[in-house]
Write a protein that holds these residues in place. Structure first.
Motif, mmCIF file in Angstrom:
data_model
loop_
_atom_site.group_PDB
_atom_site.id
_atom_site.type_symbol
_atom_site.label_atom_id
_atom_site.label_comp_id
_atom_site.label_asym_id
_atom_site.label_seq_id
_atom_site.Cartn_x
_atom_site.Cartn_y
_atom_site.Cartn_z
ATOM 1 N N PRO A 190 0.811 -1.219 0.000
ATOM 2 C CA PRO A 190 0.000 0.000 0.000
ATOM 3 C C PRO A 190 0.843 1.266 0.000
ATOM 4 N N GLU A 191 2.157 1.106 0.192
ATOM 5 C CA GLU A 191 3.050 2.258 0.119
ATOM 6 C C GLU A 191 3.519 2.518 -1.308
ATOM 7 N N THR A 192 3.084 1.708 -2.264
ATOM 8 C CA THR A 192 3.360 1.948 -3.680
ATOM 9 C C THR A 192 2.291 2.903 -4.223
ATOM 10 N N SER A 193 2.702 3.895 -4.987
ATOM 11 C CA SER A 193 1.740 4.863 -5.533
ATOM 12 C C SER A 193 1.101 4.264 -6.790
ATOM 13 N N ILE A 194 -0.015 3.555 -6.590
ATOM 14 C CA ILE A 194 -0.665 2.835 -7.675
ATOM 15 C C ILE A 194 -2.161 2.780 -7.422
ATOM 16 N N TYR A 195 -2.932 2.649 -8.494
ATOM 17 C CA TYR A 195 -4.371 2.415 -8.349
ATOM 18 C C TYR A 195 -4.830 1.465 -9.449
ATOM 19 N N PHE A 196 -5.979 0.813 -9.222
ATOM 20 C CA PHE A 196 -6.475 -0.234 -10.116
ATOM 21 C C PHE A 196 -7.948 -0.020 -10.428
ATOM 22 N N GLY A 197 -8.343 -0.514 -11.599
ATOM 23 C CA GLY A 197 -9.734 -0.506 -12.028
ATOM 24 C C GLY A 197 -9.793 -1.082 -13.433
ATOM 25 N N PHE A 198 -10.831 -0.730 -14.180
ATOM 26 C CA PHE A 198 -10.897 -1.111 -15.591
ATOM 27 C C PHE A 198 -10.318 0.035 -16.409
ATOM 28 N N ASN A 199 -9.196 -0.213 -17.079
ATOM 29 C CA ASN A 199 -8.474 0.845 -17.780
ATOM 30 C C ASN A 199 -9.155 1.241 -19.093
ATOM 31 N N TYR A 200 -9.323 2.556 -19.277
ATOM 32 C CA TYR A 200 -9.799 3.130 -20.530
ATOM 33 C C TYR A 200 -8.676 3.935 -21.196
#
Length: 365
Positions: A190-200
């Motif tokens: 969680p200390e990585t600057s990242i996010y997830f979802g369905f990419n457009y």
């Protein structure tokens, strides 16, 4: 006689008296029998009513076994994989809603998938006794969703950032499988600057590899991504300051400019886990033509076939309140006799320096 009697006589069951006569069998008043019947019926009705109330209200309470698991010994061999993930991958869910949908949508989210979040809040404009609400200052208008999203994430960072490791935004017509989301997030810190979802894909003028996540099927920010967004969203050179325009597009553009990575949420076989529409779109190839908007805007090549959707899906969009319970039944109550259980193992951890995010492979224009 002051009442009617029912006499039960069975010579074979009762011995003869010394006088040679049969002894009178026990006699039961019919009014006593009626009273006893009434009491039994009343008891059954009370027990059924109690069971019915418990079933209807159980959805608004945390799952008992999950609540217990959060305080279990990590070395407890009886802990299930889902319970371990609940403890190790803490997710705060926030659902964007409005007062007119509190009773028709939001409360049903709380009674189904929402109860599996470590924490859940409903971002709205009015409080509600049935819901854990956070009242936003922005008006209830579709045109200001971006403004409401900024306010919600800022509030969470200021007041709730220590409650979880990951922070999920979802709509009130979304269904999320929290166990699968935790399983997907487990390899990442969680200390990585990242996010997830369905990419457009971004449309129009944009930078290379710039993308955004579907707001409908939801997206999840790491704790570090949340911090970067909350502290950087007032930068006029990187994030739109006006409240209007598409929320998910502006969120993607803002996070991209702030250096937050847009993660690849597909599984090891490149099958989607987040999906911005109903499952049948991903499963039935003849359902949609190649000009369908999803195939055009998906960052990664979107396909439709019976093997094109991940076996561990995370989220679907456009799920009404009746369908929420159908999803709930077929995933948490339904059993298939003879089904072979698949051994489940936690995926390996991924160091930030080893993280590789593929470029877009969708050539449909």
């Amino acid at each position: 006689m002051d009442g009617e009697y029912i006499t039960v006589e069975n010579p074979s069951a009762f011995g003869a008296a010394s006088s040679g006569k049969l002894r009178a069998a026990p006699r039961i008043r019919t009014n006593h029998l009626a009273l006893l019947t009434l009491l039994l019926v009343s008891l059954v009705i009370i027990l059924y009513a109690y069971w019915d109330v418990m079933v209807l209200t159980a959805g608004a309470l945390p799952l008992a076994r999950v609540a217990i698991s959060s305080s279990r010994d990590p070395n407890d061999s009886n802990e299930t994989l889902a319970e371990q993930l609940y403890r190790e991958v803490r997710i705060l869910c926030w659902v964007l809603t409005t007062p007119k949908y509190h009773k028709t949508r939001a409360v049903h989210v709380l009674r189904t998938w929402g109860k599996r979040c470590n924490k859940i809040y409903f971002m709205t404009s009015e409080p509600d006794d049935e819901l854990p609400t956070v009242v936003l200052t922005k008006p209830d208008k579709y045109e200001v969703l971006w403004g409401k999203t900024k306010e919600a994430f800022t509030h969470i960072h200021e007041q709730m950032r220590d409650q979880a490791d990951w922070f999920l935004k979802a709509d009130d017509d979304t269904y999320v499988f929290l166990e699968n989301l935790r399983y997907m997030l487990y390899p990442y810190s969680p200390e990585t600057s990242i996010y997830f979802g369905f990419n457009y894909k971004m449309v129009g003028n944009h930078q290379k590899n710039e993308s955004y996540m579907s707001g409908g099927s939801g997206y999840v920010l790491s704790r570090e991504a949340l911090r970067i967004f909350a502290e950087g969203q007032n930068d006029t050179t990187k994030c739109r300051q006006e409240d209007d325009h598409a929320e998910d597009v502006e969120m993607g553009r803002c996070l991209f400019n702030l250096g937050v990575k847009a993660g690849d949420s597909r599984d090891g076989q490149l099958r989607n886990r987040f999906y911005p529409v109903a499952p049948f779109v991903a499963l039935l190839s003849g359902n949609m033509g190649l000009d369908f908007w999803l195939y055009k805007y998906a960052y990664y090549n979107a396909r439709s076939c019976m093997d094109c959707l991940s076996e561990y899906p995370v989220a679907f969009h456009y799920v009404n309140n009746e369908q929420l319970y159908v999803y709930e039944y077929f995933n948490y109550q339904f059993q298939l006799a003879g089904r072979q259980q698949v051994p489940e193992r936690l995926p390996k951890r991924i160091r930030e320096e080893d993280l590789v995010i593929p470029e877009s492979d969708n050539t449909v224009t």
